[in-house]
Design an enzyme around this catalytic site. Structure first.
Site, mmCIF file in Angstrom:
data_model
loop_
_atom_site.group_PDB
_atom_site.id
_atom_site.type_symbol
_atom_site.label_atom_id
_atom_site.label_comp_id
_atom_site.label_asym_id
_atom_site.label_seq_id
_atom_site.Cartn_x
_atom_site.Cartn_y
_atom_site.Cartn_z
ATOM 1 N N ASP A 139 35.610 29.199 31.775
ATOM 2 C CA ASP A 139 34.772 30.334 32.158
ATOM 3 C C ASP A 139 33.496 29.826 32.840
ATOM 4 O O ASP A 139 32.701 29.135 32.210
ATOM 5 C CB ASP A 139 34.436 31.099 30.870
ATOM 6 C CG ASP A 139 33.628 32.346 31.144
ATOM 7 O OD1 ASP A 139 33.153 32.518 32.274
ATOM 8 O OD2 ASP A 139 33.482 33.141 30.205
ATOM 9 N N ASN A 146 37.233 39.829 34.765
ATOM 10 C CA ASN A 146 37.791 40.168 36.085
ATOM 11 C C ASN A 146 36.720 40.173 37.182
ATOM 12 O O ASN A 146 36.803 40.924 38.151
ATOM 13 C CB ASN A 146 38.544 41.516 36.044
ATOM 14 C CG ASN A 146 39.414 41.806 37.268
ATOM 15 O OD1 ASN A 146 39.581 42.959 37.661
ATOM 16 N ND2 ASN A 146 39.972 40.792 37.889
ATOM 17 N N CYS A 172 35.122 36.737 37.855
ATOM 18 C CA CYS A 172 35.006 35.333 38.293
ATOM 19 C C CYS A 172 36.378 34.698 38.523
ATOM 20 O O CYS A 172 36.815 34.521 39.659
ATOM 21 C CB CYS A 172 34.214 34.502 37.281
ATOM 22 S SG CYS A 172 32.516 35.071 37.003
ATOM 23 N N ARG A 173 37.070 34.344 37.440
ATOM 24 C CA ARG A 173 38.280 33.537 37.590
ATOM 25 C C ARG A 173 39.472 34.304 38.153
ATOM 26 O O ARG A 173 40.139 33.822 39.082
ATOM 27 C CB ARG A 173 38.657 32.907 36.236
ATOM 28 C CG ARG A 173 37.649 31.878 35.763
ATOM 29 C CD ARG A 173 37.844 31.550 34.306
ATOM 30 N NE ARG A 173 37.507 32.684 33.461
ATOM 31 C CZ ARG A 173 37.687 32.744 32.152
ATOM 32 N NH1 ARG A 173 38.249 31.715 31.537
ATOM 33 N NH2 ARG A 173 37.324 33.802 31.477
ATOM 34 N N SER A 174 39.782 35.482 37.575
ATOM 35 C CA SER A 174 41.015 36.151 38.038
ATOM 36 C C SER A 174 40.903 36.717 39.457
ATOM 37 O O SER A 174 41.887 36.640 40.202
ATOM 38 C CB SER A 174 41.523 37.186 37.025
ATOM 39 O OG SER A 174 40.602 38.210 36.806
ATOM 40 N N CYS A 181 41.658 37.323 33.404
ATOM 41 C CA CYS A 181 40.613 36.558 32.703
ATOM 42 C C CYS A 181 39.867 37.535 31.796
ATOM 43 O O CYS A 181 40.396 38.589 31.445
ATOM 44 C CB CYS A 181 39.694 35.845 33.686
ATOM 45 S SG CYS A 181 38.780 36.948 34.783
HETATM 46 P P1 4NP Z 1 35.580 35.876 34.090
HETATM 47 O O1 4NP Z 1 34.078 35.461 33.733
HETATM 48 O O2 4NP Z 1 36.287 36.142 32.788
HETATM 49 O O3 4NP Z 1 36.103 34.649 34.777
HETATM 50 O O4 4NP Z 1 35.491 37.069 34.995
HETATM 51 C C1 4NP Z 1 33.245 36.217 32.905
HETATM 52 C C2 4NP Z 1 32.627 37.336 33.383
HETATM 53 C C3 4NP Z 1 31.772 38.053 32.566
HETATM 54 C C4 4NP Z 1 31.545 37.635 31.268
HETATM 55 C C5 4NP Z 1 32.179 36.506 30.775
HETATM 56 C C6 4NP Z 1 33.032 35.803 31.605
HETATM 57 N N1 4NP Z 1 30.644 38.358 30.431
HETATM 58 O O5 4NP Z 1 30.401 37.930 29.290
HETATM 59 O O6 4NP Z 1 30.140 39.416 30.858
#
Ligand code: 4NP
Length: 157
Positions: A125, A11, A13-15, A8
């Site tokens: 996201d 790294n 939340c989703r992955s 994602c």
């Molecule tokens: P992820 O979520 O891609 O599912 O881990 C996010 C984590 C952090 C951010 C965006 C999405 N950020 O903008 O810091």
């Protein structure tokens, strides 16, 4: 050994959620010795961090412990070494394709291709939203994890 990488943006939340859920599904079928699982982000913002507290809490409510995972950034070498590289959304997919050595692009796919009964093709996201976004991620990821393992069993094992 079949190597699976979930990717994602951050790294956190989703992955890592996908990694934790897929580990549980693989373990339930006794395949943890033959399937290697990891996750990474396309960006460097959260290298070394544990998963987001909301992602950890949502996963824990379904019996999945994400606390030991740490953020890292996906590399060109990952694309060479993993067999399945599963992007959570189309932006992640685009980044991975740009990172890919020539000829390796076929390994890179949207994770929700393995949840064909769902209407969505991207895991949204949840970072800037509320708690419910994390449950929604889990619903999608649980279905795709089962579909992915079925695919690997048929194609590779
Ligand atoms: P992820 O979520 O891609 O599912 O881990 C996010 C984590 C952090 C951010 C965006 C999405 N950020 O903008 O810091």
């Amino acid at each position: 050994m079949v190597k699976v990488l979930f990717v994602c943006l951050g790294n956190i939340c989703r992955s890592p959620t996908a990694e934790g859920v897929f580990r549980a599904v693989v373990r339930a079928q006794g395949l943890e010795e033959v399937i290697e699982i990891d996750s990474a982000g396309t960006h460097a913002y959260h290298i070394g961090e544990a998963p987001d507290a909301r992602a950890q809490a949502a996963a824990a409510r379904r019996g999945i412990d994400l606390s030991g995972l740490r953020g890292r950034q996906a590399t060109r070498r990952d694309i060479e070494s993993f067999d399945f590289i599963l992007a959570m959304d189309r932006e992640n997919l685009r980044h991975l394709l740009a990172l890919s050595p020539p000829g390796q692009e076929g390994k890179i796919r949207l994770f929700l291709e393995f949840a064909p009964s769902r209407p969505e093709r991207e895991v949204p996201d949840p970072y800037f939203g509320g708690e419910s976004g994390f449950d929604r991620v889990l619903d999608m990821v649980e279905e795709a994890a089962v579909g992915l393992l079925e695919h690997i069993r048929h194609e590779r094992l």
